[in-house]
Design an enzyme around this catalytic site. Structure first.
Site, mmCIF file in Angstrom:
data_model
loop_
_atom_site.group_PDB
_atom_site.id
_atom_site.type_symbol
_atom_site.label_atom_id
_atom_site.label_comp_id
_atom_site.label_asym_id
_atom_site.label_seq_id
_atom_site.Cartn_x
_atom_site.Cartn_y
_atom_site.Cartn_z
ATOM 1 N N ASP A 1 0.900 -1.103 0.184
ATOM 2 C CA ASP A 1 0.057 -0.055 -0.025
ATOM 3 C C ASP A 1 0.835 1.104 -0.015
ATOM 4 O O ASP A 1 1.547 1.235 0.909
ATOM 5 C CB ASP A 1 -0.910 -0.015 1.334
ATOM 6 C CG ASP A 1 -1.840 1.194 1.436
ATOM 7 O OD1 ASP A 1 -1.423 2.266 0.920
ATOM 8 O OD2 ASP A 1 -2.748 0.833 2.101
ATOM 9 N N GLY B 1 -9.558 4.051 -5.015
ATOM 10 C CA GLY B 1 -8.310 3.386 -5.443
ATOM 11 C C GLY B 1 -7.345 4.247 -4.578
ATOM 12 O O GLY B 1 -7.512 4.280 -3.360
ATOM 13 N N SER C 1 -3.126 4.778 -13.768
ATOM 14 C CA SER C 1 -4.169 4.079 -14.687
ATOM 15 C C SER C 1 -4.564 2.719 -14.857
ATOM 16 O O SER C 1 -5.669 2.758 -15.670
ATOM 17 C CB SER C 1 -3.929 4.703 -16.143
ATOM 18 O OG SER C 1 -4.091 6.264 -16.197
ATOM 19 N N THR C 2 -3.952 2.008 -14.170
ATOM 20 C CA THR C 2 -4.310 0.452 -14.361
ATOM 21 C C THR C 2 -5.610 0.199 -13.366
ATOM 22 O O THR C 2 -5.869 -1.235 -13.471
ATOM 23 C CB THR C 2 -3.315 -0.099 -13.963
ATOM 24 O OG1 THR C 2 -2.783 -0.079 -12.456
ATOM 25 C CG2 THR C 2 -2.030 -0.098 -14.679
ATOM 26 N N ASP D 1 -6.245 7.275 -4.900
ATOM 27 C CA ASP D 1 -6.680 8.625 -4.409
ATOM 28 C C ASP D 1 -7.494 8.383 -3.062
ATOM 29 O O ASP D 1 -7.107 9.380 -2.151
ATOM 30 C CB ASP D 1 -7.614 9.014 -5.543
ATOM 31 C CG ASP D 1 -7.633 10.511 -5.750
ATOM 32 O OD1 ASP D 1 -6.933 11.261 -4.868
ATOM 33 O OD2 ASP D 1 -8.471 10.874 -6.245
ATOM 34 N N TYR E 1 -9.226 3.480 -14.026
ATOM 35 C CA TYR E 1 -8.995 4.113 -15.699
ATOM 36 C C TYR E 1 -8.741 3.020 -16.796
ATOM 37 O O TYR E 1 -8.820 3.401 -17.766
ATOM 38 C CB TYR E 1 -7.918 5.297 -15.655
ATOM 39 C CG TYR E 1 -8.414 6.452 -15.051
ATOM 40 C CD1 TYR E 1 -9.674 6.472 -14.506
ATOM 41 C CD2 TYR E 1 -7.404 7.593 -14.908
ATOM 42 C CE1 TYR E 1 -10.243 7.782 -14.033
ATOM 43 C CE2 TYR E 1 -8.018 8.715 -14.510
ATOM 44 C CZ TYR E 1 -9.229 8.732 -13.877
ATOM 45 O OH TYR E 1 -9.738 10.128 -13.427
HETATM 46 P P1 ADP Z 1 -6.471 5.098 -11.867
HETATM 47 O O1 ADP Z 1 -7.826 5.959 -11.561
HETATM 48 O O2 ADP Z 1 -5.435 5.963 -12.195
HETATM 49 O O3 ADP Z 1 -6.741 3.891 -12.612
HETATM 50 P P2 ADP Z 1 -6.587 3.509 -9.265
HETATM 51 O O4 ADP Z 1 -6.197 3.981 -7.943
HETATM 52 O O5 ADP Z 1 -7.996 3.024 -9.719
HETATM 53 O O6 ADP Z 1 -5.986 4.573 -10.438
HETATM 54 O O7 ADP Z 1 -5.588 2.229 -9.532
HETATM 55 C C1 ADP Z 1 -4.151 2.315 -10.024
HETATM 56 C C2 ADP Z 1 -3.404 1.213 -9.435
HETATM 57 O O8 ADP Z 1 -3.043 1.286 -8.130
HETATM 58 C C3 ADP Z 1 -4.269 -0.178 -9.728
HETATM 59 O O9 ADP Z 1 -3.452 -1.278 -9.857
HETATM 60 C C4 ADP Z 1 -4.542 -0.457 -8.327
HETATM 61 O O10 ADP Z 1 -4.666 -1.862 -7.993
HETATM 62 C C5 ADP Z 1 -3.567 0.161 -7.355
HETATM 63 N N1 ADP Z 1 -3.785 0.436 -6.127
HETATM 64 C C6 ADP Z 1 -4.806 0.635 -5.373
HETATM 65 N N2 ADP Z 1 -4.968 1.423 -4.211
HETATM 66 C C7 ADP Z 1 -3.591 1.157 -3.771
HETATM 67 C C8 ADP Z 1 -2.749 1.608 -2.658
HETATM 68 N N3 ADP Z 1 -3.317 1.930 -1.498
HETATM 69 N N4 ADP Z 1 -1.320 1.582 -2.863
HETATM 70 C C9 ADP Z 1 -0.738 1.165 -4.182
HETATM 71 N N5 ADP Z 1 -1.588 0.717 -5.277
HETATM 72 C C10 ADP Z 1 -2.990 1.021 -5.027
#
Ligand code: ADP
Length: 172
Positions: free
Chosen positions: A10, A33, A118-119, A35, A122
């Site tokens: 995380d 996610g 973005s993965t 954010d 998005y």
């Molecule tokens: P986007 O809207 O740019 O796609 P997301 O936050 O939905 O961004 O996801 C981007 C990536 O980060 C995904 O692979 C997701 O699994 C991962 N992710 C989600 N939460 C966390 C976290 N707390 N720390 C690291 N990676 C995360």
């Protein structure tokens, strides 16, 4: 020589970087996610500072304080929404990584962690996104030696972790 690390975890839990990158949306007012996790971990002060920034276009980056996070800064960048690959997605994603590194360097940040921008929501295919991420970061570091000492790619799932590990074994 910059060290590039690949870890699973995380991104809000990292304690040994000056800045973490947030995969934000263009309002900069929070979302799901990464954010959501960043805003929850940083606390309400972050949202207040973000409000004053009035958004951020895809491909660009904005810097805020780290608030309750261990790092000094949060770099908010807005990835492209995947629309099949013909809508400049790769270009915009590369700009996210480059502009985040530029913003970091502007604050004298020497260590920075990236999520897989973005993965998630998005929808950018993981392997294609990872290729852009690794290639763009490596190119930036080669073009600007000495600016950044450590880059950490933080992956949330095993599939992404494996993809990054494979890419890191290859050069060029
Ligand atoms: P986007 O809207 O740019 O796609 P997301 O936050 O939905 O961004 O996801 C981007 C990536 O980060 C995904 O692979 C997701 O699994 C991962 N992710 C989600 N939460 C966390 C976290 N707390 N720390 C690291 N990676 C995360």
């Amino acid at each position: 020589m910059t060290m590039i690390h690949v870890i699973k975890g995380d991104i809000t839990r990292l304690t040994d970087v000056d800045a973490i990158v947030n995969a934000a949306n263009s309002s900069l007012l929070g979302g799901g996610g990464v954010d959501g996790a960043v805003h929850r971990a940083a606390g309400p002060g972050l949202l207040e500072e973000c409000r004053a920034l009035h958004g951020c276009p895809a491909g660009e980056a904005r810097v805020t304080g780290g608030y309750r996070l261990p790092g000094r800064y949060i770099i908010h960048t807005v990835g492209p929404v995947w629309r099949g690959g013909e809508k400049k997605e790769a270009e915009v994603l590369a700009a996210c990584y480059r502009n985040s590194l530029e913003a970091a360097a502007g604050k004298r940040v020497t260590s920075i962690a990236f999520p897989a921008i973005s993965t998630g929501i998005y929808g950018y295919p993981k392997k294609e996104a990872a290729t852009v991420a690794v290639h763009t970061v490596r190119s930036y570091l080669e073009e600007h030696p000495g600016r950044i000492e450590k880059v950490v790619f933080v992956l949330f799932d095993d599939e992404s972790l494996q993809i990054y590990k494979e890419l890191m074994k290859k050069r060029g």
